[in-house]
Design a protein around this motif. Structure first.
Motif, PDB file in Angstrom:
ATOM      1  N   SER A  78      -1.331   4.331  10.796  1.00  0.00           N
ATOM      2  CA  SER A  78      -1.354   5.494  11.741  1.00  0.00           C
ATOM      3  C   SER A  78      -1.900   4.976  13.258  1.00  0.00           C
ATOM      4  CB  SER A  78      -2.068   6.566  11.114  1.00  0.00           C
ATOM      5  OG  SER A  78      -2.586   7.511  12.247  1.00  0.00           O
ATOM      6  N   ILE A  79      -1.601   5.565  14.291  1.00  0.00           N
ATOM      7  CA  ILE A  79      -2.167   5.555  15.526  1.00  0.00           C
ATOM      8  C   ILE A  79      -3.657   5.694  15.531  1.00  0.00           C
ATOM      9  CG2 ILE A  79      -1.898   7.770  16.260  1.00  0.00           C
ATOM     10  CD1 ILE A  79      -2.126   4.649  18.452  1.00  0.00           C
ATOM     11  N   LEU A  80      -4.135   6.207  14.528  1.00  0.00           N
ATOM     12  CA  LEU A  80      -5.586   6.531  14.403  1.00  0.00           C
ATOM     13  C   LEU A  80      -6.278   5.088  14.216  1.00  0.00           C
ATOM     14  CD1 LEU A  80      -6.060   9.827  12.328  1.00  0.00           C
ATOM     15  CD2 LEU A  80      -6.078   9.533  14.924  1.00  0.00           C
ATOM     16  N   ASP A  81      -5.637   4.084  13.197  1.00  0.00           N
ATOM     17  CA  ASP A  81      -6.441   3.112  13.171  1.00  0.00           C
ATOM     18  C   ASP A  81      -6.562   2.188  14.242  1.00  0.00           C
ATOM     19  OD1 ASP A  81      -6.898   1.094  10.375  1.00  0.00           O
ATOM     20  OD2 ASP A  81      -5.613  -0.232  11.776  1.00  0.00           O
ATOM     21  N   LEU A  82      -5.546   2.217  14.949  1.00  0.00           N
ATOM     22  CA  LEU A  82      -5.506   1.589  16.367  1.00  0.00           C
ATOM     23  C   LEU A  82      -6.653   1.795  17.544  1.00  0.00           C
ATOM     24  CD1 LEU A  82      -4.189  -1.109  18.003  1.00  0.00           C
ATOM     25  CD2 LEU A  82      -2.553   0.599  18.599  1.00  0.00           C
ATOM     26  N   LEU A  83      -6.398   3.041  17.463  1.00  0.00           N
ATOM     27  CA  LEU A  83      -7.261   3.724  18.497  1.00  0.00           C
ATOM     28  C   LEU A  83      -9.111   3.509  17.994  1.00  0.00           C
ATOM     29  CD1 LEU A  83      -7.573   5.788  20.933  1.00  0.00           C
ATOM     30  CD2 LEU A  83      -7.509   7.792  19.034  1.00  0.00           C
ATOM     31  N   PHE A  84      -9.198   3.774  16.740  1.00  0.00           N
ATOM     32  CA  PHE A  84     -10.504   3.463  16.389  1.00  0.00           C
ATOM     33  C   PHE A  84     -11.078   2.160  16.384  1.00  0.00           C
ATOM     34  CE2 PHE A  84     -10.097   7.622  13.808  1.00  0.00           C
ATOM     35  CZ  PHE A  84     -10.341   8.448  14.772  1.00  0.00           C
ATOM     36  N   ASN A  85     -10.031   1.464  16.081  1.00  0.00           N
ATOM     37  CA  ASN A  85     -10.394  -0.199  16.228  1.00  0.00           C
ATOM     38  C   ASN A  85     -10.623  -1.097  17.414  1.00  0.00           C
ATOM     39  OD1 ASN A  85     -11.061  -1.118  13.222  1.00  0.00           O
ATOM     40  ND2 ASN A  85      -8.877  -0.219  12.926  1.00  0.00           N
ATOM     41  N   GLU A  86      -9.358  -0.641  18.248  1.00  0.00           N
ATOM     42  CA  GLU A  86      -9.334  -1.123  19.436  1.00  0.00           C
ATOM     43  C   GLU A  86      -9.621  -0.465  20.780  1.00  0.00           C
ATOM     44  OE1 GLU A  86      -8.782  -4.287  20.123  1.00  0.00           O
ATOM     45  OE2 GLU A  86      -8.368  -4.888  18.071  1.00  0.00           O
ATOM     46  N   GLY A  87      -9.592   1.000  20.627  1.00  0.00           N
ATOM     47  CA  GLY A  87     -10.065   1.758  21.853  1.00  0.00           C
ATOM     48  C   GLY A  87      -9.284   1.559  23.111  1.00  0.00           C
ATOM     49  N   PRO A  88      -9.916   1.602  24.191  1.00  0.00           N
ATOM     50  CA  PRO A  88      -9.038   1.405  25.571  1.00  0.00           C
ATOM     51  C   PRO A  88      -7.889   0.346  25.383  1.00  0.00           C
ATOM     52  CG  PRO A  88     -11.441   1.433  25.909  1.00  0.00           C
ATOM     53  CD  PRO A  88     -11.085   1.274  24.572  1.00  0.00           C
ATOM     54  N   ALA A  89      -8.033  -0.475  24.598  1.00  0.00           N
ATOM     55  CA  ALA A  89      -7.009  -1.609  24.365  1.00  0.00           C
ATOM     56  C   ALA A  89      -5.836  -1.286  23.778  1.00  0.00           C
ATOM     57  CB  ALA A  89      -7.486  -3.041  23.735  1.00  0.00           C
ATOM     58  N   ALA A  90      -5.896  -0.006  23.204  1.00  0.00           N
ATOM     59  CA  ALA A  90      -4.572   0.355  22.426  1.00  0.00           C
ATOM     60  C   ALA A  90      -3.373   0.374  23.250  1.00  0.00           C
ATOM     61  CB  ALA A  90      -4.835   1.723  21.745  1.00  0.00           C
ATOM     62  N   ARG A  91      -3.495   0.957  24.666  1.00  0.00           N
ATOM     63  CA  ARG A  91      -2.259   1.248  25.349  1.00  0.00           C
ATOM     64  C   ARG A  91      -1.512  -0.491  25.704  1.00  0.00           C
ATOM     65  NH1 ARG A  91      -1.269   4.414  30.790  1.00  0.00           N
ATOM     66  NH2 ARG A  91       0.719   3.651  31.192  1.00  0.00           N
ATOM     67  N   GLU A  92      -2.418  -1.164  25.953  1.00  0.00           N
ATOM     68  CA  GLU A  92      -1.777  -2.566  26.435  1.00  0.00           C
ATOM     69  C   GLU A  92      -1.405  -3.174  25.097  1.00  0.00           C
ATOM     70  OE1 GLU A  92      -3.596  -6.923  28.098  1.00  0.00           O
ATOM     71  OE2 GLU A  92      -4.750  -5.127  27.727  1.00  0.00           O
ATOM     72  N   LEU A  93      -1.827  -3.029  23.714  1.00  0.00           N
ATOM     73  CA  LEU A  93      -1.220  -3.627  22.515  1.00  0.00           C
ATOM     74  C   LEU A  93       0.032  -2.884  22.234  1.00  0.00           C
ATOM     75  CD1 LEU A  93      -4.545  -3.796  20.502  1.00  0.00           C
ATOM     76  CD2 LEU A  93      -3.358  -5.806  21.130  1.00  0.00           C
ATOM     77  N   LEU A  94       0.186  -1.727  22.484  1.00  0.00           N
ATOM     78  CA  LEU A  94       1.390  -0.921  22.104  1.00  0.00           C
ATOM     79  C   LEU A  94       2.481  -1.329  23.363  1.00  0.00           C
ATOM     80  CD1 LEU A  94      -0.020   2.426  21.484  1.00  0.00           C
ATOM     81  CD2 LEU A  94       1.233   1.252  19.979  1.00  0.00           C
ATOM     82  N   SER A  95       1.984  -1.712  24.438  1.00  0.00           N
ATOM     83  CA  SER A  95       3.138  -1.935  25.568  1.00  0.00           C
ATOM     84  C   SER A  95       3.433  -3.261  25.568  1.00  0.00           C
ATOM     85  CB  SER A  95       2.491  -1.618  26.847  1.00  0.00           C
ATOM     86  OG  SER A  95       2.019  -0.346  26.918  1.00  0.00           O
ATOM     87  N   SER A  96       2.632  -4.192  25.078  1.00  0.00           N
ATOM     88  CA  SER A  96       2.974  -5.814  24.976  1.00  0.00           C
ATOM     89  C   SER A  96       3.435  -6.442  24.008  1.00  0.00           C
ATOM     90  CB  SER A  96       1.727  -6.594  25.430  1.00  0.00           C
ATOM     91  OG  SER A  96       0.623  -6.350  24.630  1.00  0.00           O
ATOM     92  N   GLN A  97       3.233  -5.945  22.748  1.00  0.00           N
ATOM     93  CA  GLN A  97       3.728  -6.595  21.628  1.00  0.00           C
ATOM     94  C   GLN A  97       5.293  -6.248  20.996  1.00  0.00           C
ATOM     95  OE1 GLN A  97       1.028  -7.350  18.495  1.00  0.00           O
ATOM     96  NE2 GLN A  97      -0.980  -7.041  19.710  1.00  0.00           N
TER      97      GLN A  97
END
Length: 245
Positions: free
Chosen positions: A226-245
């Protein structure tokens, strides 16, 4: 009403609750609209609704110029429409929202109602709290998500759409979520991804978005949670991770 733990600021939570005042799908005051397909751009996507969507769904959404959510399909079983996957100390945990098909097996998605015979909101919140309370950004974001585990929404589509909009805001996604105004068998001018994401076939790890997970040392990296996992672990970096990988 049960009490949820870790409320940092009750005044903020009260204000947040007012933002998520629910109205039924026929109400004029909805925060989103049922829209017919017009001339969508080539990078528009047509997605199914999803509960705290998996990262593959979020990646498709964040890279799209327009986002349409299917509202008039016949509601299918065992999909991300009413469930999400998180990682706990004991491994992958599926959280499912119980639903009522008010018109039987032919019920369309926009008419699917949430069932409250069991306290699923409390169960889901406690599971999320147990899984992520020690993650780097849990306390930073959880107050914004608490209303979805306290307030009762009638329709699953309303709940999912408002939760998605809240998560979009936290991540910094500004693209508007639009609901379809009818069922399109062969939609033009957009990528039809309504059946693309399913709990039965997560993407291979080599194609997944990779980041640090709380229980990675115990279970290894688990893709497409779930997006919750990325959000709670990476915080503000979540958007960049979703966009770049």
């Amino acid at each position: 009403m049960y009490c949820l733990a870790r409320k940092k600021n009750p005044e903020n939570i009260s204000q947040n609750k007012q933002l998520y005042t629910q109205k039924g799908p026929s109400d004029v005051g909805l925060f989103f609209l049922f829209l017919p397909f017009m001339q969508a751009s080539s990078s528009a996507v047509l997605l199914s609704t999803a509960y705290a969507a998996p990262l593959s769904w979020m990646k498709a959404a964040i890279n799209a110029s327009e986002i349409y959510i299917e509202a008039f399909e016949t509601y299918p079983r065992q999909t991300y429409r009413n469930r999400c996957r998180i990682i706990s100390a004991n491994g992958i945990l599926q959280l499912s929202i119980p639903v009522n098909k008010v018109h039987g097996h032919g019920t369309i998605t926009k008419d699917i109602e949430i069932a409250y015979d069991e306290p699923w909101q409390r169960t889901h919140y406690r599971s999320i709290d147990a899984a992520y309370s020690n993650s780097p950004f849990f306390l930073y974001y959880i107050d914004e998500l608490l209303p979805f585990f306290e307030k009762k929404f009638r329709f699953l589509l309303d709940f999912n759409t408002m939760l998605s909009k809240a998560i979009f805001k936290l991540i910094g996604i500004t693209t508007e979520i639009k609901l379809t105004g009818s069922f399109y068998h062969d939609p033009e001018h957009m990528h039809d991804l309504r059946q693309a994401f399913t709990p039965k076939s997560a993407p291979e790890q080599k194609t997944a978005i990779v980041y640090h997970q709380v229980f990675e040392e115990r279970h290894g990296f688990i893709p497409d949670l779930s997006i919750l996992d990325l959000l709670f672990n990476e915080g503000p970096a979540a958007r960049e991770l979703l966009s770049s990988q």
